[in-house]
Design a protein around this motif. Structure first.
Motif, mmCIF file in Angstrom:
data_model
loop_
_atom_site.group_PDB
_atom_site.id
_atom_site.type_symbol
_atom_site.label_atom_id
_atom_site.label_comp_id
_atom_site.label_asym_id
_atom_site.label_seq_id
_atom_site.Cartn_x
_atom_site.Cartn_y
_atom_site.Cartn_z
ATOM 1 N N TRP A 1 0.785 -1.283 -0.112
ATOM 2 C CA TRP A 1 0.127 -0.001 0.066
ATOM 3 C C TRP A 1 0.835 1.176 -0.236
ATOM 4 N N VAL A 2 1.977 1.372 0.969
ATOM 5 C CA VAL A 2 2.677 2.585 1.152
ATOM 6 C C VAL A 2 3.919 2.350 0.031
ATOM 7 N N GLY A 3 4.314 1.362 -0.301
ATOM 8 C CA GLY A 3 5.417 1.149 -1.327
ATOM 9 C C GLY A 3 5.057 1.607 -2.790
ATOM 10 N N GLU A 4 3.920 1.104 -3.348
ATOM 11 C CA GLU A 4 3.623 1.601 -4.511
ATOM 12 C C GLU A 4 3.229 2.791 -4.836
ATOM 13 N N LEU A 5 2.900 3.658 -3.595
ATOM 14 C CA LEU A 5 2.876 5.064 -3.610
ATOM 15 C C LEU A 5 4.319 5.528 -4.070
ATOM 16 N N LEU A 6 5.401 5.171 -3.347
ATOM 17 C CA LEU A 6 6.696 5.614 -3.128
ATOM 18 C C LEU A 6 7.302 5.107 -4.498
ATOM 19 N N ALA A 7 7.036 4.202 -5.091
ATOM 20 C CA ALA A 7 7.617 3.603 -6.147
ATOM 21 C C ALA A 7 8.004 4.700 -7.082
ATOM 22 N N PRO A 8 6.784 5.219 -7.758
ATOM 23 C CA PRO A 8 6.987 6.344 -8.698
ATOM 24 C C PRO A 8 7.965 7.434 -8.424
ATOM 25 N N LEU A 9 8.193 7.853 -7.151
ATOM 26 C CA LEU A 9 9.124 8.675 -6.760
ATOM 27 C C LEU A 9 10.641 8.073 -6.665
ATOM 28 N N ASN A 10 10.629 6.772 -6.929
ATOM 29 C CA ASN A 10 11.930 6.042 -7.002
ATOM 30 C C ASN A 10 12.532 6.119 -5.485
ATOM 31 N N ILE A 11 11.882 6.021 -4.705
ATOM 32 C CA ILE A 11 11.864 5.792 -3.175
ATOM 33 C C ILE A 11 11.817 4.107 -2.606
ATOM 34 N N LYS A 12 12.774 3.504 -2.442
ATOM 35 C CA LYS A 12 12.665 2.173 -2.289
ATOM 36 C C LYS A 12 13.167 2.013 -0.429
ATOM 37 N N VAL A 13 11.788 1.715 0.221
ATOM 38 C CA VAL A 13 12.136 1.460 1.647
ATOM 39 C C VAL A 13 12.321 0.025 1.927
ATOM 40 N N ALA A 14 11.559 -0.948 1.350
ATOM 41 C CA ALA A 14 11.862 -2.201 1.879
ATOM 42 C C ALA A 14 13.103 -2.700 1.344
ATOM 43 N N TYR A 15 13.592 -3.483 2.048
ATOM 44 C CA TYR A 15 15.130 -4.390 1.532
ATOM 45 C C TYR A 15 16.179 -3.116 1.489
ATOM 46 N N THR A 16 16.154 -1.942 2.111
ATOM 47 C CA THR A 16 17.181 -1.032 2.224
ATOM 48 C C THR A 16 17.312 -0.625 3.673
ATOM 49 N N PRO A 17 18.645 -0.014 3.842
ATOM 50 C CA PRO A 17 18.648 0.769 5.335
ATOM 51 C C PRO A 17 17.434 1.596 5.629
ATOM 52 N N LEU A 18 16.778 2.335 4.764
ATOM 53 C CA LEU A 18 15.503 3.165 4.965
ATOM 54 C C LEU A 18 14.795 2.204 5.674
ATOM 55 N N GLY A 19 14.383 1.101 5.292
ATOM 56 C CA GLY A 19 13.302 -0.063 5.968
ATOM 57 C C GLY A 19 13.672 -0.304 7.350
ATOM 58 N N VAL A 20 15.016 -0.431 7.603
ATOM 59 C CA VAL A 20 15.381 -0.446 8.933
ATOM 60 C C VAL A 20 14.932 0.657 9.727
ATOM 61 N N VAL A 21 15.372 1.982 9.367
ATOM 62 C CA VAL A 21 14.689 3.171 10.187
ATOM 63 C C VAL A 21 13.235 3.091 10.273
ATOM 64 N N VAL A 22 12.522 2.752 9.267
ATOM 65 C CA VAL A 22 11.132 2.735 9.235
ATOM 66 C C VAL A 22 10.724 1.829 10.368
ATOM 67 N N ALA A 23 11.354 0.556 10.520
ATOM 68 C CA ALA A 23 10.886 -0.376 11.487
ATOM 69 C C ALA A 23 11.168 0.166 12.726
ATOM 70 N N LEU A 24 12.364 0.723 12.792
ATOM 71 C CA LEU A 24 12.712 1.277 14.234
ATOM 72 C C LEU A 24 12.001 2.526 14.761
#
Lengths: 280, 281
Positions: free
Chosen positions: A130-153
């Motif tokens: 749901w959130v990932g597909e909104l961010l994908a067009p902006l070229n923001i990858k969250v899952a499977y990156t260090p950014l994903g770690v920050v989101v979980a924390l």
């Protein structure tokens, strides 16, 4: 032994029974469950010798994992301090529809098992989520990156900041603010000069609690992190990998460094907190 | 038009902060929760319900309850004993003792599991001896219970200590001087005055015991149908791409969390004066 020396220092005669029994049970249980096992952790890595210990914790992969765990925890703590203050402020000062529900939801990360949070966050922020597909067009990858770690924390740390601030905000009387306003201060000036200094100790405590929890967090992170060595692999996961390779000493070495570093940072924040409280 | 009080925020500010609060909580807290239930029910409720009947899932549910049934009463007994010793007597080293009781909260769950592997694991201190005598602790129930006990260690004690400190010992001393025995004093005087605080501590302790993942993950070995608790089973199913089944178990755990939060809110609201966690604020 401990009970004997402790009971020798009774200050006044106490008529209540059960001192030896309750303290004896407390000390034995504490030793068996907590203190002796923690001692095993601290002793174990030294079988490598001092040089071996240093070598074990300065491997590039270990350093990268420690950097990610501490770095992501620090970023998440800063984000949570900022947004936590807004959430706590709105919850204590304003009235709005759904406020009780929002207030109750803040505790969710305390109650939800971390693996449940982990798979939910991963699904939500994956490129087809749901959130990932909104961010994908902006070229923001969250899952499977260090950014994903920050989101979980951020998820896991938010309640620490909000729940530390709320009671302080509720107790903080309106008088100092009124006085400041009477003397001609603007709302923002009052906040910056009167409210923020008063909140500083609680903000620091909340941030420290969120940080300490985030550094060691495992369950909510490992699904969304992707766990690429050197990139998105957190220190607690590396401990488990070392254990699976029967490198007990190496695993313990990482554990000791994590414990020592978090205690030092917490100690520093504690000193800072006492200092800001005194300065007022 | 009503004029704004001196300590009231500008309406625009109020609107902005409320909007940020609601969006932030929805994005970071509510959406993950909704995702759990949505993903579990994606293929219909019957499908989700059926996956819960899998023997491995049932055994995970059983193991979760068994673990909590052992760990929670032990930690409750410890919490009551520790609070009694700390709050009713004066002795040196009290503040160190209370600091040690809180210690497990600042230790990573993975480290909580690791320490028991270092002692009982194959290459741990007692590993060879345990192997000779065919006693399994790691990758078996005792290890899972120990790791759970460690991470839930402070809950009851940390709720009761401030509560019983506030209450002092006058009532107990009065009961004793009127001829009550120690046990009578505890059950008739102390227990009634701490019961809601105790229940609150047990509730939080139990929620964490049933939901612990990191610590248990290290000591469990992930043996299906044997050493998987529910949070671990969620991971196993998810990594197996059995998403509906994984989220069905996750939904059961999320429901448990919601029940816990509801009970917690209720206790905080109804018995605010008798719960230290609320009282202190």
């Amino acid at each position: 032994m401990a009970a004997l020396t402790l009971s020798g220092s009774w200050k006044r005669k106490n008529a209540l029974p059960g001192f030896g029994l309750s303290l004896g049970f407390t000390l034995s249980y504490l030793s068996v469950v907590v203190l002796i096992p923690l001692a095993a952790l601290i002793i174990r890595p030294w079988e490598l010798g001092f040089d071996g210990f240093i070598a074990a914790v300065t491997q590039p992969r270990v350093l990268a994992a420690l950097k990610l765990s501490f770095g992501a925890a620090a970023i998440a703590a800063v984000v949570n301090t900022f947004f936590g203050l807004m959430v706590a402020w709105a919850l204590t000062r304003y009235r709005f529809p759904g406020k009780r529900l929002i207030d109750a939801l803040v505790d969710l990360p305390f109650a939800l098992p971390t693996s449940v949070a982990g798979i939910a966050l991963c699904t939500l922020y994956a490129p087809n989520g749901w959130v990932g597909e909104l961010l994908a067009p902006l070229n923001i990858k969250v899952a499977y990156t260090p950014l994903g770690v920050v989101v979980a924390l951020i998820f896991i740390g938010l309640p620490f900041v909000v729940r530390t601030l709320q009671p302080v905000l509720a107790d903080f009387g309106r008088e100092p603010e009124e006085a400041a306003a009477t003397l001609g201060a603007g709302r923002f000036q009052t906040f910056r000069r009167i409210v923020l200094p008063a909140l500083a100790p609680a903000l620091i405590t909340g941030a420290a609690l969120a940080f300490a929890r985030a550094v060691g967090e495992y369950g909510s992170v490992i699904f969304i992190a992707g766990n690429l060595p050197m990139k998105s692999e957190i220190a607690p996961l590396l401990i488990i990998i070392k254990l699976e390779q029967f490198d007990y000493a190496g695993a313990a070495a990482i554990g000791v460094v994590m414990l020592a570093a978090s205690f030092l940072i917490l100690l520093a924040l504690n000193v800072l907190q006492v200092w800001t409280a005194e300065k007022r | 038009m009503r004029t704004r009080g001196a300590t009231e925020d500008h309406p625009l500010m109020r609107w902005l902060l409320t909007a940020v609060t609601i969006s932030f909580v929805i994005l970071f807290l509510l959406l993950p929760l909704i995702t759990v239930f949505a993903a579990a029910l994606e293929k219909g409720i019957a499908m989700a319900w059926n996956t819960l009947g899998d023997p491995d899932t049932i055994s995970a549910i059983e193991l979760t309850f068994i673990t909590a049934l052992i760990a929670v009463p032990l930690n409750t007994a410890f919490g009551v004993a520790a609070a009694w010793a700390v709050s009713k007597y004066d002795f040196r080293g009290k503040s160190i003792l209370t600091a040690f009781i809180d210690l497990p909260f600042s230790v990573s769950p993975v480290i909580a599991g690791l320490i028991y592997v270092l002692i009982f694991g194959l290459q741990g201190w007692m590993g060879p001896w345990l192997r000779e005598h065919d006693i399994k602790i790691i990758f078996a129930l005792p290890g899972i219970v120990l790791a759970t006990m460690f991470v839930t260690f402070p809950f009851v004690a940390r709720e009761l200590i401030p509560l019983m400190n506030d209450q002092g010992r006058d009532e107990e001393e009065a009961a004793m001087s009127l001829g009550a025995s120690g046990l009578q004093t505890f059950f008739r005087v102390t227990l009634p005055s701490i019961k809601w605080g105790l229940l609150y501590g047990v509730l939080l302790c139990n929620a964490r015991a049933m939901g612990e993942f990191g610590a248990v993950s290290v000591v469990s070995g992930h043996i299906r149908g044997q050493t998987n608790t529910m949070p671990l089973h969620v991971e196993v199913l998810y990594n197996d791409y059995q998403f509906v089944a994984a989220f069905a178990v996750a939904a059961v755990l999320a429901l448990l969390a919601l029940v816990t939060l509801t009970l917690k809110s209720f206790l905080e609201w109804r018995y605010a004066d008798e719960i230290a966690a609320v009282h202190r604020h």
